[in-house]
Design an enzyme around this catalytic site. Structure first.
Site, PDB file in Angstrom:
ATOM      1  N   ARG A 137     -10.930  28.484 -16.796  1.00 54.95           N
ATOM      2  CA  ARG A 137     -11.183  27.109 -18.252  1.00 54.95           C
ATOM      3  C   ARG A 137     -10.974  28.898 -19.341  1.00 54.95           C
ATOM      4  O   ARG A 137     -11.934  29.514 -18.936  1.00 54.95           O
ATOM      5  CB  ARG A 137     -12.420  26.458 -18.084  1.00 54.95           C
ATOM      6  CG  ARG A 137     -12.418  26.269 -19.978  1.00 54.95           C
ATOM      7  CD  ARG A 137     -12.011  25.269 -19.915  1.00 54.95           C
ATOM      8  NE  ARG A 137     -12.560  24.717 -21.202  1.00 54.95           N
ATOM      9  CZ  ARG A 137     -11.186  24.147 -22.444  1.00 54.95           C
ATOM     10  NH1 ARG A 137      -9.785  24.097 -21.495  1.00 54.95           N
ATOM     11  NH2 ARG A 137     -12.385  23.159 -23.777  1.00 54.95           N
TER      12      ARG A 137
ATOM     13  N   GLU B 107     -37.910  -2.366   3.302  1.00 55.72           N
ATOM     14  CA  GLU B 107     -37.646  -4.137   3.195  1.00 55.72           C
ATOM     15  C   GLU B 107     -38.261  -4.404   1.667  1.00 55.72           C
ATOM     16  O   GLU B 107     -38.215  -3.330   0.762  1.00 55.72           O
ATOM     17  CB  GLU B 107     -38.833  -4.812   3.616  1.00 55.72           C
ATOM     18  CG  GLU B 107     -38.322  -4.698   5.531  1.00 55.72           C
ATOM     19  CD  GLU B 107     -39.427  -5.932   6.563  1.00 55.72           C
ATOM     20  OE1 GLU B 107     -40.650  -6.771   5.459  1.00 55.72           O
ATOM     21  OE2 GLU B 107     -39.879  -5.655   7.563  1.00 55.72           O
TER      22      GLU B 107
ATOM     23  N   LEU C 118     -35.722  -0.283   8.434  1.00 59.75           N
ATOM     24  CA  LEU C 118     -36.941  -0.021   8.707  1.00 59.75           C
ATOM     25  C   LEU C 118     -37.810  -1.059   6.383  1.00 59.75           C
ATOM     26  O   LEU C 118     -38.034  -1.690   6.503  1.00 59.75           O
ATOM     27  CB  LEU C 118     -37.608   1.678   8.362  1.00 59.75           C
ATOM     28  CG  LEU C 118     -39.540   1.858   7.867  1.00 59.75           C
ATOM     29  CD1 LEU C 118     -39.967   0.752   8.838  1.00 59.75           C
ATOM     30  CD2 LEU C 118     -39.299   3.073   8.148  1.00 59.75           C
TER      31      LEU C 118
ATOM     32  N   GLU D 219     -34.884   7.906   2.252  1.00 58.85           N
ATOM     33  CA  GLU D 219     -35.734   8.615   3.237  1.00 58.85           C
ATOM     34  C   GLU D 219     -37.484  10.177   2.995  1.00 58.85           C
ATOM     35  O   GLU D 219     -37.720  10.549   2.989  1.00 58.85           O
ATOM     36  CB  GLU D 219     -34.924   9.444   4.272  1.00 58.85           C
ATOM     37  CG  GLU D 219     -33.929   9.073   5.179  1.00 58.85           C
ATOM     38  CD  GLU D 219     -33.146  10.082   5.985  1.00 58.85           C
ATOM     39  OE1 GLU D 219     -34.097  10.178   6.573  1.00 58.85           O
ATOM     40  OE2 GLU D 219     -32.291   9.963   6.357  1.00 58.85           O
TER      41      GLU D 219
ATOM     42  N   GLY E 106     -16.604  18.797 -21.552  1.00 60.62           N
ATOM     43  CA  GLY E 106     -16.393  17.475 -21.090  1.00 60.62           C
ATOM     44  C   GLY E 106     -15.503  17.174 -20.286  1.00 60.62           C
ATOM     45  O   GLY E 106     -15.812  16.021 -19.259  1.00 60.62           O
TER      46      GLY E 106
ATOM     47  N   ALA F 191     -41.557  -3.419   1.091  1.00 62.22           N
ATOM     48  CA  ALA F 191     -42.278  -1.820   1.080  1.00 62.22           C
ATOM     49  C   ALA F 191     -41.024  -0.533   1.677  1.00 62.22           C
ATOM     50  O   ALA F 191     -40.076  -0.730   2.296  1.00 62.22           O
ATOM     51  CB  ALA F 191     -42.103  -2.117   3.498  1.00 62.22           C
ATOM     52  N   GLY F 192     -40.906  -0.200   0.832  1.00 62.89           N
ATOM     53  CA  GLY F 192     -40.219   1.140   0.398  1.00 62.89           C
ATOM     54  C   GLY F 192     -41.332   2.087   1.024  1.00 62.89           C
ATOM     55  O   GLY F 192     -41.348   2.536   1.803  1.00 62.89           O
TER      56      GLY F 192
END
Lengths: 384, 261, 400
Positions: A267, A126, A124, A363, A340, A129-130
Site C-alpha cells: 500500500r 445451558e 455443558l 470455554e 478503510g 448456566a454459562g
C-alpha cells in the site's frame, strides 16, 4: 522462533499449513458469508489424518498430544477460525472419553474420531448456566440399564453436525455439582433433537445449536467414569482443551498479522509504502511480539499437559486469557493498519477481528479465567 | 487391478528465474517437485484402486538418485510401492530412449492392467514419453484423458479431451492413459502416508537390472541430439498507456489497428 | 564407445562460466576446478562452446555413420476432422515448402480419412508436389491404432527425409508412436525449423522450461527426422489453384485398419470449448475479474474482436469459467497475434503459456504486477472501466 518441535510435529504443522493455505484460505470468505458447515474441508482434514494427531495409536491415532492438536488448530485458524473450530470442537468432545472413558468406550468411539469419520461435541452450557456452570439443570435419571436425559444444552459447537456428544447432566440434583455425571450420546438417539442454527458475529463457518433432550434414553454403558464425576470430567476436559482455544487465538492473530504485513508493504501513500512509516512499523512490531509471547505461553502449557502435570488449571487459564486478548488486540490493529480496506469484507481482516472475539468468551470468559488464575495464586501463597 | 504410474521429478517452475546479467537459468535453490501433470496421474491411480476395491499402485521414475524423493511423495499420496530407475548409462536419453527404458522397467514389473502418465512434463513439454511407452509395449493408448467413466478388469471407457470437446473411447486393458488436469483434484497427503513414505524403501533398478539393449539406452539410444541451447531475448515490458478509460481505448485501438483487422 | 563428457583439468581455469551456462545445474566448482555431476548432466553440450579455454571435451559420436541417402522428400501429415483439413496443416505445408526447396526435394502431403479423395486437389493448391492418400472408413475419425499403422507403413515404403506434424492433440499422440515404431528421432513443439544443407540435417528449435530456454535439436543418424510444430507459429501456405500434385492412393489389407480402442462418441462442447490454439486474438481474465460476471464482460470484448476467451488458473480454480479456457502451464500454451490479459497478475505459470504471443496488452490495477514485464502495452487501472470502454471502441473501429 524455534520451539524445537519434533520431526513428527513439524510434519503435522507443515501439512496443516498446506491444507490451510491451499484448501481453507480460498473458501474462508464463502463459508463466513453463507454460514454453511465446511464439510468438504472436514473431509480433507479427515483424509489427511489430522483428527487423530492427539489420539493414542492404539485407537487409530498418531500418538501425539495436546501440543500436536494445538499446532493443527493454530495453522487452520490462521486461514479460518470458524472452520478450525469444527476440528477443535471435535477435540473438546473427544477429550472426556480420552481422559476418563473406559477402554470399551475408547475402543468404540475414538477410532472413528481419529479417522474423522465422526465429529464430536461437548455439551455443558445451558441458558442459565454459562460462567456459572454449576447451575445446570439437565437431568439424567437412572432406570434399569438406562439413563433418561431431560434438558436443553445451549450454544453447542458442532451440534447437529457431530455424531458423538459428551453431555454433562445431573444424576442427583440434591448434591449440586457433586451430583453431575458425564454421558456419551450418539446422534440419532431417540429423544435427542437440535435447535435452529444460531446466527453469530464471527466463527460463522462453525455450527452452533441447542441440543434438546426429551426423555432421551441413553444406555448405562455410556456413563463416563462414575456417577457424580461429571464436573471433574468437565473441568479436567476444559483445563486440557484450553491451550487449544489459545492456539486458535494465536492462529487468528497470526492470520491477521500476515494480511496487515503484506498490505503495508504494497500500500503506497504519500509516495511510499506505508510499512516505511514508523507509526505502522511500531504497530507491526507490537503485534508480532505479542503473538510470539502468546504462542510461547500456549506451547509451554500444551507441553505441561502432555508431560502429565497434574493440575494445569492456572497455566491453561493464563494461556487462554493472554492469547485471546492478544488476538482481539492484534486483529483490531490489523484492521486499523489497513484502514478503510480493512473494514471492507473484500479483505479478510475484519473477519479475523470478528472471529477473535469469541476466544475471549467461550470455554470460560476471560473474567472467569482471571478468577481462576487469582484464586490459584492466592492459594499458592497460603500453602507457603 | 494393478496400476503403474510413471512420474518425473522436475524443477519447480515457480522458482525458476533468469539471471538478468548472464541470461541463463538460475538453478540454485530451485526445489525439485513431482511434475504437476503426474500428480493427476497419481491421484487417478489411487482412485482406480479404491474404485476397483483392491490391487496395487506401483510408481516408477527414471532419474538421478534424488528422484527417490518424488517416489516417497507419491507413496505419501497413496501409491503402494516405488521403483527408481537410475543409472549413469541413462544420461542424455531423449524421449525415444526414455520411453524405451521405462517400457523395459514395466516389462520387468510384468503384471499390470493400467499405466498412467501425466500428459507431459513441465520441463520438457514434449508429451511424447507416454505414447512412446505404449508403442514400445505395443498396448493401446488413450491420450489426454479427462475422465475414466467406467473401468472393469477387462476394459475401460474414458473421455479424451480434444480441441473441440471430447471423444468417448472404449479400450481393452491393459492400456496406457495420459491424463489432463481436469480428470481430478489431487488429494492432500495423509500423515500416515507420509510416515509410511518416510520408512518406505523404493526399489532401485540400474541398466543391468533391465532386460534392455544397451545400445538403445542413454545418449547412444537417442536419435536426437541437442546441438545448441540458448536463452531467448527476454520479453521486455513495453509502453504504459495513461489517461482516462476512453482516451486509453482510442489510443489502443489505433495502436492495434493492424493486428485486429 | 558410450558417450562421455570430461573436464580437461590442465585447461580448466576455474572461471565458472560453464557453471552459469549449464541449464541443468549439473556443474559445480571444487578446488577451483569444474566438476560435472553425472546424475544431473544430460550431455546436452551447452557448456562446451561456453568454455573459453576448450577445457570440456564431449564425445558423442557412436559407431560409423549410416547411409541415409535412401530417404528423401519432406512430408506433412495433414490433419482432417470430419473431412475438413485443419489450418495447422496449411501452416505446415507453408513451412514444408521452404524446407523442401532448400533441400531440393519434393513436398508431400499425407492425408488419412474416409471419403477424402477430393482433398488431394486442395493440398496441391497449398503447395504439395505429391499427395499420399489413404481412404478407409476406419480412418474417418482419428484412432491411434489404424493411424499409427498406416503412417508407419507409408513411411517404411516411401522413406521420407522429414515428417512434419502439428503439435495438436492428434499430432502429438500419433507421431510419438510412429517415431518409436520406425526408430526415428522426434522433436516436439518446434517453433523454428531450418536445414543444415551440408549434412542434410533438419535444425529443430523448440522452447524448453516453459520458454525460458530454447534448444536446437538434430537427428544425425536416423531417418526420417520428425517434428511436431506449434500452431500459429508458421505462416499458412498460399493458395495457387493452378498447381497439380502427383497423387498416390494407397490400399492396405483390412488388418492394417484394426483398432483395439473403439471410438464411441465425439462430443463437441459447442460454445463451451473455444479452440484457444486456433484463435488469432485471445482476451483472458484472472482473479481481478472477481467472479463469473467479470467473464461476461471479457466475452463481450472477445466477441467484438472475433477472439476467444482465455483464463488464468485462479479463475478456473474458482469455478468462474471451465478448464478448457485455461492458459498456462497446466492449461494450454497459446501464441495468438494479440493477447489481452485482464485482471491477471502474471504468475510465471501463466506467462509460460502466453509469452510468445505477438502483442500482449495487460490491464491490471497493481502497477507492480509481473504481467507488465511482458506486456507490449500496459494499462494500470480498473478492468471494469477499461474493458467496456475497449469493447465500445473496438466495436466502433470495426464497424460492428
Amino acid at each position: 522462533m524455534d520451539y524445537f518441535i519434533t520431526e513428527q510435529q513439524t510434519m503435522i504443522r507443515d501439512l496443516a499449513r498446506k491444507i490451510a493455505q491451499e484448501k481453507i484460505k480460498p473458501v474462508a470468505a464463502h463459508y463466513d458469508e453463507t454460514e454453511e458447515f465446511a464439510w468438504p474441508i472436514m473431509k480433507i482434514l479427515a483424509d489427511s489424518d489430522m483428527f487423530g494427531v492427539y489420539l493414542p495409536e492404539a485407537y487409530g491415532g498418531l500418538g501425539g498430544g495436546i501440543m500436536d492438536m494445538c499446532l493443527v488448530t493454530e495453522e487452520l485458524s490462521r486461514a479460518c477460525g470458524g472452520i478450525a473450530l469444527g476440528y477443535g470442537g471435535t477435540g473438546l468432545g473427544a477429550l472426556p472419553i480420552l481422559l476418563h472413558g473406559s477402554d470399551e468406550q475408547k475402543k468404540k468411539y475414538l477410532p472413528d474420531i481419529a479417522k474423522g469419520k465422526r465429529l464430536a461435541a461437548f455439551c455443558l452450557t445451558e441458558a442459565e448456566a454459562g460462567s456459572d456452570a454449576g447451575s445446570i439443570k439437565t437431568t439424567a435419571r437412572k432406570e434399569g440399564d438406562k439413563y433418561i436425559l431431560n434438558g436443553t444444552k445451549q450454544w453447542i459447537t458442532n451440534a447437529g453436525e457431530a455424531e458423538i456428544y459428551t453431555v454433562i447432566a445431573l444424576t442427583d440434583k440434591s448434591k449440586g455439582v457433586r451430583g453431575a455425571s458425564a454421558f456419551i450420546v450418539e446422534k440419532g438417539t431417540k429423544g435427542m433433537e437440535f435447535g435452529k442454527k444460531e446466527k453469530k458475529m464471527g466463527i460463522r463457518a462453525s455450527a452452533t445449536r441447542e441440543v434438546i433432550f426429551t426423555d432421551c434414553e441413553v444406555p448405562a454403558a455410556n456413563l463416563i467414569s462414575r456417577e457424580g464425576m461429571g464436573f471433574i470430567v468437565a473441568l479436567k476436559t476444559l483445563d486440557t482443551s484450553r491451550p487449544g482455544v489459545a492456539a486458535q487465538a494465536v492462529g487468528i492473530a497470526q492470520g491477521a498479522l500476515d494480511c496487515a504485513l503484506e498490505y503495508s508493504r504494497t500500500r503506497v501513500q504519500f509516495g511510499q509504502p506505508i510499512s516505511s512509516f514508523q507509526a505502522v512499523q511500531h504497530m507491526l512490531a507490537d503485534m508480532g511480539t505479542q503473538i510470539e509471547a502468546a504462542r510461547a505461553l500456549t506451547y509451554s502449557v500444551a507441553r505441561m499437559v502432555d508431560a502429565g502435570v497434574k493440575s494445569v488449571s492456572k497455566e491453561s487459564a493464563m494461556a487462554k486469557l493472554f492469547a485471546s486478548d492478544t488476538a482481539m488486540k492484534v486483529t483490531t490493529d490489523a484492521v486499523q493498519i489497513m484502514g478503510g480496506y480493512g473494514y471492507m469484507r473484500d479483505y479478510p481482516v475484519e473477519k479475523f477481528m470478528r472471529d477473535a472475539k469469541i476466544t475471549q468468551i467461550y470455554e470460560g470468559t476471560n473474567q472467569i479465567q482471571r478468577n481462576v488464575i487469582a484464586s490459584h495464586m492466592i492459594k499458592e501463597t497460603l500453602k507457603k | 487391478m494393478n496400476i503403474i504410474v510413471c512420474i518425473k521429478q522436475v524443477p519447480n517452475t515457480t522458482d525458476v528465474r533468469i539471471d538478468p546479467v548472464t541470461n541463463t537459468l538460475i538453478r540454485d535453490g530451485v526445489e525439485s517437485v513431482i511434475n504437476p501433470f503426474d500428480a493427476y496421474a497419481i491421484e487417478e491411480a489411487v482412485r482406480i484402486k479404491e474404485r476397483c476395491s483392491g490391487g496395487k499402485v506401483t510408481v516408477i521414475t527414471m532419474g538421478p538418485p534424488q528422484a527417490e524423493n518424488a517416489l516417497r511423495e507419491a507413496i505419501s499420496l497413496g501409491c503402494d510401492e516405488g521403483i527408481l530407475i537410475s543409472d549413469r548409462k541413462f544420461a542424455g536419453s531423449d524421449t525415444w530412449a526414455t520411453s524405451y527404458t521405462l517400457s523395459a522397467a514395466i516389462r520387468k514389473i510384468g503384471d499390470y492392467d493400467v499405466i498412467l502418465c501425466g500428459k507431459q512434463a513441465s520441463d520438457g513439454d514434449t508429451a511424447q514419453v507416454g505414447p512412446g511407452i505404449s508403442a514400445h509395449l505395443d498396448i493401446p493408448q488413450v491420450t489426454y484423458v479427462k475422465k475414466i467413466a467406467e473401468i472393469s478388469a477387462e476394459k475401460a471407457k474414458v473421455e479424451r479431451m480434444t480441441e473441440e470437446g471430447y471423444d468417448v473411447v472404449e479400450t481393452p486393458l491393459p492400456c496406457l492413459f495420459t491424463v489432463v488436469k481436469e480428470i481430478n483434484t489431487p488429494r492432500m497427503p495423509s500423515l500416515k502416508g507420509m510416515m509410511r513414505a518416510k520408512s518406505a524403501k523404493p526399489l532401485k533398478w540400474t541398466a543391468d537390472d533391465l532386460e534392455a539393449d544397451a545400445s538403445a539406452l542413454g545418449l547412444d539410444g537417442s536419435p536426437t541430439r541437442v546441438v545448441k541451447i540458448f536463452t531467448p531475448e527476454p520479453r521486455k515490458g513495453g509502453e504504459m498507456l495513461k489517461g482516462g478509460a476512453e482516451d486509453i481505448s482510442k489510443e489502443l485501438a489505433e495502436l492495434l489497428k493492424d493486428v485486429v483487422i | 564407445m558410450p558417450a562421455s563428457i570430461t573436464i580437461l583439468l590442465h585447461k580448466c581455469t576455474g572461471c565458472t562460466l560453464c557453471v552459469k551456462t549449464c541449464p541443468f545445474g549439473a556443474i559445480h566448482m571444487a578446488n577451483r576446478k569444474a566438476v560435472i555431476d553425472m546424475a544431473k548432466c544430460t550431455l546436452c553440450g551447452a557448456c562446451v562452446p561456453a568454455c573459453k579455454f576448450s577445457a570440456i571435451e564431449l564425445k558423442k559420436d557412436s559407431g560409423p555413420k549410416k547411409d541415409l541417402s535412401a530417404y528423401k522428400d519432406v512430408w506433412v501429415f495433414c490433419e482432417q476432422k470430419k473431412g475438413v483439413i485443419q489450418s495447422i496443416s496449411f501452416e505446415l505445408l507453408g513451412e514444408g515448402r521452404k524446407l523442401a526447396d532448400k533441400l531440393g526435394v519434393k513436398l508431400a502431403a499425407v492425408i488419412l480419412g474416409s471419403g477424402i479423395e477430393a482433398k488431394a486437389e486442395e493440398l496441391a493448391h497449398r503447395g504439395a508436389d505429391k499427395v499420399y492418400l489413404v481412404d478407409h472408413p476406419a480412418l474417418g475419425s482419428y484412432q491411434d491404432d489404424p493411424y499409427t499403422e498406416v503412417l508407419v507403413k507409408l513411411a517404411e515404403e516411401y522413406k521420407p527425409e522429414v515428417i512434419l506434424c502439428g503439435a495438436t492433440t492428434i499430432g502429438r499422440s500419433l507421431v510419438s508412436r510412429v517415431a518409436i515404431k520406425i526408430g526415428a528421432g522426434l522433436t516436439a513443439d518446434c517453433t523454428e525449423l531450418d536445414v543444415d544443407l551440408k549434412e542434410r540435417l533438419l535444425l529443430q528449435t523448440r522452447p524448453a522450461f516453459g520458454g525460458n530456454i530454447m534448444a536446437t535439436i538434430i537427428t544425425p543418424n536416423h531417418r526420417p527426422q520428425m517434428a511436431t510444430v506449434r500452431h500459429k507459429v508458421m505462416k499458412e501456405a498460399g493458395i495457387d489453384k493452378s498447381r497439380r500434385a502427383e497423387v498416390t492412393s494407397k490400399i492396405y489389407p483390412e488388418e492394417v485398419f484394426k483398432s483395439r480402442t473403439r471410438l464411441v462418441d465425439i462430443v463437441a462442447e459447442i460454445g463451451e470449448t473455444v479452440n484457444l490454439s486456433e484463435a488469432d486474438i485471445i482476451v483472458s481474465g484472472g482473479r481481478g475479474l472477481g467472479g463469473k460476471e467479470g467473464f461476461a464482460m471479457i466475452a463481450e470484448l472477445a466477441k467484438a474482436l472475433n477472439g476467444a476467451v482465455g483464463a488464468a488458473r485462479s479463475a478456473v480454480d474458482a469455478d468462474w469459467i471451465s478448464y478448457s479456457h485455461q492458459v498456462g502451464q497446466t492449461g494450454k500454451t497459446v501464441c495468438p497475434k494479440l493477447y489481452i490479459a485482464c485482471g491477471i497478475s502474471g504468475q510465471i505459470q501463466h506467462l509460460i503459456g502466453m509469452q510468445s504471443s505477438k502483442v500482449i496488452v495487460a490491464i491490471n490495477k497493481d502497477p507492480d504486477a509481473p504481467i507488465f514485464k511482458v506486456a507490449t502495452y500496459g494499462i494500470v487501472g480498473d478492468v471494469f472501466e477499461i474493458v467496456p470502454a475497449l469493447t465500445k471502441e473496438f466495436r466502433r473501429a470495426l464497424n460492428k
